[in-house]
Design an enzyme around this catalytic site. Structure first.
Site, PDB file in Angstrom:
ATOM      1  N   ARG A 121      51.001  19.895  32.248  1.00 57.77           N
ATOM      2  CA  ARG A 121      51.185  20.189  30.849  1.00 57.77           C
ATOM      3  C   ARG A 121      49.478  20.441  30.403  1.00 57.77           C
ATOM      4  NH1 ARG A 121      54.291  15.796  30.518  1.00 57.77           N
ATOM      5  NH2 ARG A 121      56.619  16.463  30.598  1.00 57.77           N
ATOM      6  N   LYS A 143      43.855  33.902  25.976  1.00 60.70           N
ATOM      7  CA  LYS A 143      45.278  34.263  26.383  1.00 60.70           C
ATOM      8  C   LYS A 143      45.291  34.270  28.075  1.00 60.70           C
ATOM      9  CE  LYS A 143      46.372  37.722  23.070  1.00 60.70           C
ATOM     10  NZ  LYS A 143      46.843  39.215  22.752  1.00 60.70           N
ATOM     11  N   GLU A 185      35.527  48.471  26.635  1.00 59.55           N
ATOM     12  CA  GLU A 185      35.920  47.026  25.709  1.00 59.55           C
ATOM     13  C   GLU A 185      34.738  46.601  25.084  1.00 59.55           C
ATOM     14  OE1 GLU A 185      39.172  46.314  25.478  1.00 59.55           O
ATOM     15  OE2 GLU A 185      40.304  46.675  27.569  1.00 59.55           O
ATOM     16  N   LYS A 231      34.415  39.358  19.484  1.00 57.93           N
ATOM     17  CA  LYS A 231      35.741  38.759  19.800  1.00 57.93           C
ATOM     18  C   LYS A 231      35.963  37.425  19.380  1.00 57.93           C
ATOM     19  CE  LYS A 231      39.127  38.230  23.205  1.00 57.93           C
ATOM     20  NZ  LYS A 231      39.984  38.699  24.395  1.00 57.93           N
ATOM     21  N   GLU A 241      47.056  35.628  17.348  1.00 51.47           N
ATOM     22  CA  GLU A 241      47.433  36.933  17.140  1.00 51.47           C
ATOM     23  C   GLU A 241      48.687  37.116  16.280  1.00 51.47           C
ATOM     24  OE1 GLU A 241      47.013  39.837  20.313  1.00 51.47           O
ATOM     25  OE2 GLU A 241      48.501  41.400  19.006  1.00 51.47           O
ATOM     26  N   ARG A 245      44.050  39.455  14.838  1.00 52.32           N
ATOM     27  CA  ARG A 245      43.606  39.589  16.223  1.00 52.32           C
ATOM     28  C   ARG A 245      44.178  40.931  16.674  1.00 52.32           C
ATOM     29  NH1 ARG A 245      43.314  34.774  20.912  1.00 52.32           N
ATOM     30  NH2 ARG A 245      42.850  36.542  22.667  1.00 52.32           N
ATOM     31  N   ASN A 249      43.351  45.413  19.744  1.00 54.40           N
ATOM     32  CA  ASN A 249      44.079  46.302  20.523  1.00 54.40           C
ATOM     33  C   ASN A 249      43.992  47.716  20.206  1.00 54.40           C
ATOM     34  OD1 ASN A 249      45.551  44.216  21.752  1.00 54.40           O
ATOM     35  ND2 ASN A 249      47.080  44.049  20.201  1.00 54.40           N
ATOM     36  N   HIS A 252      44.668  50.688  22.309  1.00 54.29           N
ATOM     37  CA  HIS A 252      45.540  50.323  23.328  1.00 54.29           C
ATOM     38  C   HIS A 252      46.957  50.960  23.413  1.00 54.29           C
ATOM     39  CE1 HIS A 252      42.283  47.556  24.353  1.00 54.29           C
ATOM     40  NE2 HIS A 252      42.967  46.810  25.367  1.00 54.29           N
ATOM     41  N   HIS A 256      47.968  51.956  26.675  1.00 57.40           N
ATOM     42  CA  HIS A 256      49.057  51.411  27.541  1.00 57.40           C
ATOM     43  C   HIS A 256      49.991  52.659  28.026  1.00 57.40           C
ATOM     44  CE1 HIS A 256      48.596  47.058  25.551  1.00 57.40           C
ATOM     45  NE2 HIS A 256      48.108  47.151  26.939  1.00 57.40           N
ATOM     46  N   HIS A 269      42.376  49.883  33.414  1.00 55.09           N
ATOM     47  CA  HIS A 269      42.744  49.611  32.260  1.00 55.09           C
ATOM     48  C   HIS A 269      41.623  50.209  31.225  1.00 55.09           C
ATOM     49  CE1 HIS A 269      44.261  47.414  28.728  1.00 55.09           C
ATOM     50  NE2 HIS A 269      43.023  46.973  28.428  1.00 55.09           N
TER      51      HIS A 269
HETATM   52  N1  LIG Z   1      43.385  37.348  28.967  1.00 50.05           N
HETATM   53  C1  LIG Z   1      42.842  38.539  28.088  1.00 50.05           C
HETATM   54  O1  LIG Z   1      42.454  38.368  27.200  1.00 50.05           O
HETATM   55  C2  LIG Z   1      42.690  39.690  29.010  1.00 50.05           C
HETATM   56  C3  LIG Z   1      42.095  40.916  28.357  1.00 50.05           C
HETATM   57  C4  LIG Z   1      41.809  41.922  28.938  1.00 50.05           C
HETATM   58  C5  LIG Z   1      42.283  42.203  30.158  1.00 50.05           C
HETATM   59  N2  LIG Z   1      43.064  40.992  30.871  1.00 50.05           N
HETATM   60  C6  LIG Z   1      43.461  41.201  32.067  1.00 50.05           C
HETATM   61  O2  LIG Z   1      42.334  41.368  33.007  1.00 50.05           O
HETATM   62  C7  LIG Z   1      42.560  42.029  34.266  1.00 50.05           C
HETATM   63  C8  LIG Z   1      41.657  42.870  34.677  1.00 50.05           C
HETATM   64  O3  LIG Z   1      40.520  42.559  34.669  1.00 50.05           O
HETATM   65  P1  LIG Z   1      39.601  43.075  35.549  1.00 50.05           P
HETATM   66  O4  LIG Z   1      39.332  44.520  35.268  1.00 50.05           O
HETATM   67  O5  LIG Z   1      38.242  42.074  35.804  1.00 50.05           O
HETATM   68  O6  LIG Z   1      39.972  43.388  37.104  1.00 50.05           O
HETATM   69  P2  LIG Z   1      40.099  42.433  38.423  1.00 50.05           P
HETATM   70  O7  LIG Z   1      39.895  41.135  38.075  1.00 50.05           O
HETATM   71  O8  LIG Z   1      41.012  42.958  39.367  1.00 50.05           O
HETATM   72  O9  LIG Z   1      38.378  42.930  38.972  1.00 50.05           O
HETATM   73  C9  LIG Z   1      38.274  44.129  39.435  1.00 50.05           C
HETATM   74  C10 LIG Z   1      37.853  44.221  41.029  1.00 50.05           C
HETATM   75  O10 LIG Z   1      36.528  43.790  41.053  1.00 50.05           O
HETATM   76  C11 LIG Z   1      36.313  42.746  41.842  1.00 50.05           C
HETATM   77  N3  LIG Z   1      35.184  41.976  41.561  1.00 50.05           N
HETATM   78  C12 LIG Z   1      35.111  41.042  40.520  1.00 50.05           C
HETATM   79  N4  LIG Z   1      33.980  40.871  40.486  1.00 50.05           N
HETATM   80  C13 LIG Z   1      33.203  41.366  41.241  1.00 50.05           C
HETATM   81  C14 LIG Z   1      31.794  41.650  41.337  1.00 50.05           C
HETATM   82  N5  LIG Z   1      30.966  40.694  40.757  1.00 50.05           N
HETATM   83  N6  LIG Z   1      31.124  42.201  42.254  1.00 50.05           N
HETATM   84  C15 LIG Z   1      32.080  43.185  43.123  1.00 50.05           C
HETATM   85  N7  LIG Z   1      33.441  43.185  42.823  1.00 50.05           N
HETATM   86  C16 LIG Z   1      33.699  42.382  41.975  1.00 50.05           C
HETATM   87  C17 LIG Z   1      37.582  42.028  41.956  1.00 50.05           C
HETATM   88  O11 LIG Z   1      37.959  41.295  43.314  1.00 50.05           O
HETATM   89  C18 LIG Z   1      38.496  43.380  41.647  1.00 50.05           C
HETATM   90  O12 LIG Z   1      38.829  44.003  43.306  1.00 50.05           O
HETATM   91  C19 LIG Z   1      44.179  42.658  34.015  1.00 50.05           C
HETATM   92  O13 LIG Z   1      45.192  41.806  34.713  1.00 50.05           O
HETATM   93  C20 LIG Z   1      44.350  42.382  32.438  1.00 50.05           C
HETATM   94  O14 LIG Z   1      45.748  42.186  32.127  1.00 50.05           O
HETATM   95  C21 LIG Z   1      43.273  39.894  30.258  1.00 50.05           C
HETATM   96 ZN   LIG Z   2      42.082  45.798  26.871  1.00 52.53          ZN
END
Ligand SMILES: NC(=O)c1ccc[n+]([C@@H]2O[C@H](COP(=O)([O-])OP(=O)(O)OC[C@H]3O[C@@H](n4cnc5c(N)ncnc54)[C@H](O)[C@@H]3O)[C@@H](O)[C@H]2O)c1
Ligand SMILES: [Zn+2]
Length: 376
Positions: A121, A143, A185, A231, A241, A245, A249, A252, A256, A269
């Site tokens: 939990r 999130k 972003e 943020k 949200e 909040r 988006n 987006h 999307h 993305h």
């Molecule tokens: N929770 C939220 O509020 C929120 C907001 C936006 C996005 N997201 C989520 O985030 C995800 C995307 O995140 P992302 O863009 O970081 O992608 P990711 O986590 O897939 O990272 C991108 C790539 O970079 C590599 N990498 C990470 N750090 C590195 C570094 N310092 N040097 C070299 N390589 C590195 C990773 O291994 C991966 O291959 C999606 O799943 C999305 O839904 C969540």
């Molecule tokens: Zn985004």
């Protein structure tokens, strides 16, 4: 080094931003958060690049440290991966005095965050984001989610971290394309809420295409700090949200649509959101909300960073279905984020695909070279 503080019903925590913050600030955070065991959740890529980065920082803290390594990539942001984390935590006899550290990009942060939200939990979690996107966006705000076969981020929870350590040093190894995707972003926060930050980013646009590294830390630290601050403000106004909040988006809706319609493989993305932001600004201008001069400035900053994307054929029916993607049939409209000016995003309720379609057609014609729809 810059510090921000988040204070919401779900928790109060610091965010440290700068080069070298893992060494300077992680140990004390861990000491405050974990009492006997800390489990680092990371992926294969990070482990290869940084096998010895967190461990030395944690040596001085009197807790046991274990590492759970996930496969790399969005396809692994699943319940299956989550189960592997639970299994490991069970075997380690993790309890509510245990803390997790999410060490990686948004994928690791989201899965580890959801594990922390649900195991026993709820366990405390520290976020150590290593992509620009995770640093400026996903590590802050609480999130967390994994994907379901039928829907991205379909299974999730709100779980505020107990601290976020944003260390610019990690950006040195981040692939150029990932840096740029995160940049959208970062700029998004300026466009929706911080005109002065936009002015500065525009004035220093040449710096945006030079990756973060020693030598330009000051610029990036300032940009990240001010962007994350937006943020934080928005999350503090509306943690769950329920209303404002949603302005996060911005860009987006079309973003999307592009991601879904290209099957999530053609673009990152952030790249899709970059194009979506130009479209949202364009629509705001067409609706008479955003002055033409502001639209020109937004386009001026974003266009040079855009990687053009080609999408499969798209008619009005498919467009409408994609815009309404996860909406129930009864809901024929979406919240569309508009700009009433640079730095002034607002929610346009009840926006229908029928309103967006003609704007989309004009966008393709008047802002060429950004999005190519095949068959046109
Ligand atoms: N929770 C939220 O509020 C929120 C907001 C936006 C996005 N997201 C989520 O985030 C995800 C995307 O995140 P992302 O863009 O970081 O992608 P990711 O986590 O897939 O990272 C991108 C790539 O970079 C590599 N990498 C990470 N750090 C590195 C570094 N310092 N040097 C070299 N390589 C590195 C990773 O291994 C991966 O291959 C999606 O799943 C999305 O839904 C969540
Ligand atoms: Zn985004």
């Amino acid at each position: 080094m810059q510090t921000l503080h988040v204070n919401v019903a779900g928790g109060a925590y610091p965010i440290y931003i700068g080069a070298g913050t893992v060494a300077s600030h992680l140990p004390a955070l861990v000491a405050r958060t974990a009492q006997d065991l800390v489990v680092i959740v990371t992926n294969e890529t990070l482990l290869r690049l940084y096998p010895q980065t967190l461990l030395p920082a944690l040596r001085e803290v009197p807790v046991r440290v274990e590492t759970e390594v996930l496969p790399d990539g969005e396809p692994y942001k699943t319940l299956h991966t989550l189960t592997a984390i639970y299994d490991r935590l069970m075997r380690l006899h993790a309890n509510r005095k245990t803390a997790l550290i999410a060490f990686g990009g948004g994928v690791v942060g989201d899965v580890a965050g959801f594990a922390a939200a649900t195991f026993m939990r709820g366990l405390p979690i520290l976020q150590v984001p290593t992509t620009l996107l995770a640093q400026v966006d996903s590590s802050v705000g609480g999130k967390t989610a994994v994907n379901h076969r039928l829907g991205k981020n379909a299974i999730g929870a709100f779980k505020q971290p107990s601290g976020v350590v944003i260390d610019l040093d990690f950006l040195r190894t981040l692939p150029e394309r990932e840096v740029r995707a995160g940049l959208f972003e970062l700029i998004k926060h300026a466009i929706i809420r911080d005109r002065a930050l936009f002015d500065d980013l525009e004035a220093q646009a040449a710096r945006l295409v030079v990756r973060p590294a020693a030598g330009n830390w000051a610029f990036w630290e300032d940009a990240l700090h001010r962007s994350v601050r937006v943020k934080v403000q928005v999350v503090q106004e509306d943690e769950r949200e329920e209303h404002i909040r949603a302005i996060l988006n911005f860009g987006h809706t079309l973003g999307h649509l592009i991601e879904t319609h290209t099957g999530y493989t053609a673009c990152l993305h952030g790249e899709a959101v970059g194009i979506g932001m130009i479209f949202a600004a364009f629509a705001s201008r067409e609706w008479g909300l955003l002055p033409g001069a502001d639209f020109a400035r937004i386009q001026g900053v974003l266009r040079p960073l855009v990687t053009p994307i080609a999408v499969p054929p798209l008619d009005e029916e498919a467009f409408a279905a994609l815009v309404l993607h996860d909406k129930k049939a009864a809901q024929r409209a979406v919240k569309f984020i508009v700009l009433n000016g640079l730095g002034q995003a607002a929610i346009r309720e009840q926006t229908t695909p029928a309103e967006l379609w003609p704007l989309f057609q004009r966008f393709l014609a008047e802002v060429p070279g950004v999005l190519r729809v095949s068959g046109r």
